[in-house]
Design a protein around this motif. Structure first.
Motif, short mmCIF file in Angstrom:
data_model
loop_
_atom_site.label_atom_id
_atom_site.label_comp_id
_atom_site.label_asym_id
_atom_site.label_seq_id
_atom_site.Cartn_x
_atom_site.Cartn_y
_atom_site.Cartn_z
N HIS A 1 -10.03 9.70 8.79
CA HIS A 1 -9.66 8.84 9.78
C HIS A 1 -9.31 8.22 8.54
CE1 HIS A 1 -8.93 6.75 12.69
NE2 HIS A 1 -8.86 5.58 12.15
N ARG A 2 -10.49 8.20 8.29
CA ARG A 2 -9.90 6.51 6.45
C ARG A 2 -9.16 7.24 5.73
NH1 ARG A 2 -14.72 7.23 2.72
NH2 ARG A 2 -13.26 9.23 2.29
N ASP A 3 -9.17 8.65 5.09
CA ASP A 3 -8.12 9.29 4.14
C ASP A 3 -6.65 9.00 4.66
OD1 ASP A 3 -10.10 9.79 2.76
OD2 ASP A 3 -10.80 11.42 2.89
N ALA A 4 -6.44 9.79 6.10
CA ALA A 4 -6.02 9.67 6.76
C ALA A 4 -4.68 8.01 6.61
CB ALA A 4 -6.05 10.18 7.92
N ARG A 5 -5.76 7.14 6.85
CA ARG A 5 -5.06 5.74 6.69
C ARG A 5 -4.33 5.22 5.78
NH1 ARG A 5 -9.35 2.03 6.65
NH2 ARG A 5 -10.78 3.36 8.16
N ARG A 6 -5.41 6.11 4.05
CA ARG A 6 -5.09 5.32 3.38
C ARG A 6 -4.11 6.35 2.16
NH1 ARG A 6 -10.69 4.26 0.83
NH2 ARG A 6 -11.54 2.61 2.15
N ALA A 7 -3.67 7.66 3.45
CA ALA A 7 -3.20 8.37 2.60
C ALA A 7 -1.39 7.58 2.35
CB ALA A 7 -2.79 9.11 3.52
N ASN A 8 -1.38 6.96 3.44
CA ASN A 8 0.32 5.98 3.23
C ASN A 8 0.09 4.76 2.89
OD1 ASN A 8 -0.89 5.76 5.65
ND2 ASN A 8 0.55 6.37 6.60
N TRP A 9 -0.74 4.83 2.05
CA TRP A 9 -0.21 3.07 1.89
C TRP A 9 -0.35 1.95 0.43
CZ3 TRP A 9 -4.55 1.68 -1.67
CH2 TRP A 9 -5.41 0.86 -1.42
N LYS A 10 -0.82 3.43 -0.30
CA LYS A 10 -0.38 3.13 -0.96
C LYS A 10 1.80 2.84 -1.99
CE LYS A 10 0.46 7.71 -2.53
NZ LYS A 10 0.75 8.75 -3.32
N MET A 11 1.39 1.00 -2.12
CA MET A 11 2.99 0.90 -3.10
C MET A 11 3.48 0.60 -1.71
SD MET A 11 1.12 0.07 -5.71
CE MET A 11 -0.32 0.59 -6.12
N ASP A 12 3.11 0.25 -0.90
CA ASP A 12 4.10 0.77 0.36
C ASP A 12 5.55 -0.81 -0.58
OD1 ASP A 12 2.81 -1.02 0.71
OD2 ASP A 12 3.25 -0.99 3.26
N THR A 13 5.20 -1.41 -0.87
CA THR A 13 6.54 -2.66 -0.89
C THR A 13 6.89 -2.75 -3.09
OG1 THR A 13 3.83 -4.15 -2.22
CG2 THR A 13 4.99 -5.36 -0.40
N MET A 14 6.45 -1.24 -3.33
CA MET A 14 6.88 -0.93 -4.25
C MET A 14 8.24 -0.60 -4.42
SD MET A 14 4.78 1.06 -6.98
CE MET A 14 5.61 2.58 -7.13
N ASN A 15 9.20 -1.28 -5.01
CA ASN A 15 10.42 -0.19 -5.04
C ASN A 15 10.97 -0.01 -6.38
OD1 ASN A 15 12.10 0.28 -2.65
ND2 ASN A 15 12.31 -2.18 -2.28
N LEU A 16 11.05 0.86 -6.02
CA LEU A 16 12.21 1.58 -7.48
C LEU A 16 13.27 1.30 -7.33
CD1 LEU A 16 10.18 4.94 -9.06
CD2 LEU A 16 10.35 2.90 -10.28
N ILE A 17 13.83 0.66 -8.98
CA ILE A 17 15.25 -0.04 -8.56
C ILE A 17 15.61 0.13 -9.95
CG2 ILE A 17 15.77 -1.65 -6.56
CD1 ILE A 17 15.48 -3.95 -9.75
N LYS A 18 17.15 0.79 -10.37
CA LYS A 18 17.75 0.36 -11.69
C LYS A 18 17.62 -0.69 -12.57
CE LYS A 18 20.03 4.94 -11.88
NZ LYS A 18 20.99 5.04 -12.45
N CYS A 19 17.35 -1.26 -13.50
CA CYS A 19 17.51 -1.97 -13.90
C CYS A 19 19.22 -2.94 -14.47
CB CYS A 19 17.05 -1.78 -15.03
SG CYS A 19 16.74 -3.86 -16.45
N PRO A 20 19.49 -3.73 -14.44
CA PRO A 20 20.18 -4.01 -14.08
C PRO A 20 21.17 -4.52 -15.61
CG PRO A 20 19.01 -6.17 -13.95
CD PRO A 20 18.39 -4.71 -13.40
N LYS A 21 20.34 -4.23 -17.09
CA LYS A 21 20.61 -4.64 -17.89
C LYS A 21 20.50 -2.98 -18.50
CE LYS A 21 19.68 -7.38 -22.18
NZ LYS A 21 18.26 -6.83 -23.05
N CYS A 22 19.48 -2.19 -18.86
CA CYS A 22 18.99 -1.10 -18.94
C CYS A 22 19.32 0.07 -18.58
CB CYS A 22 18.12 -0.83 -20.61
SG CYS A 22 16.61 -0.65 -19.00
N GLY A 23 19.09 -0.28 -17.19
CA GLY A 23 18.97 1.32 -16.22
C GLY A 23 18.43 2.37 -16.07
#
Ligand SMILES: [Zn+2]
Length: 59
Positions: A13-35
């Motif tokens: 149960h604990r592992d299932a909870r933690r399985a999808n908690w890593k960095m949900d605010t983490m958002n990969l974008i392309k740098c506007p300057k260097c790409g």
């Protein structure tokens, strides 16, 4: 959520909870300057730019 958990969560149960908690605010974008792929709301590691301003000194 109570302060004292009433029941002990099983490992699965604990592992299932933690399985999808890593960095949900983490958002990969392309740098506007260097790409380069960078995390949004973070200074670009490649060119050191955030919000069109150079924050980190790049050589
Ligand atoms: Zn960059």
């Amino acid at each position: 959520m109570s302060i004292c958990p009433k029941n002990k969560s099983s490992k699965g149960h604990r592992d299932a909870r933690r399985a999808n908690w890593k960095m949900d605010t983490m958002n990969l974008i392309k740098c506007p300057k260097c790409g380069e792929l960078m995390l949004s709301h973070r200074v670009c590691k490649n060119c050191g730019t955030y919000n069109k301003k150079e924050i980190l000194a790049t050589d």
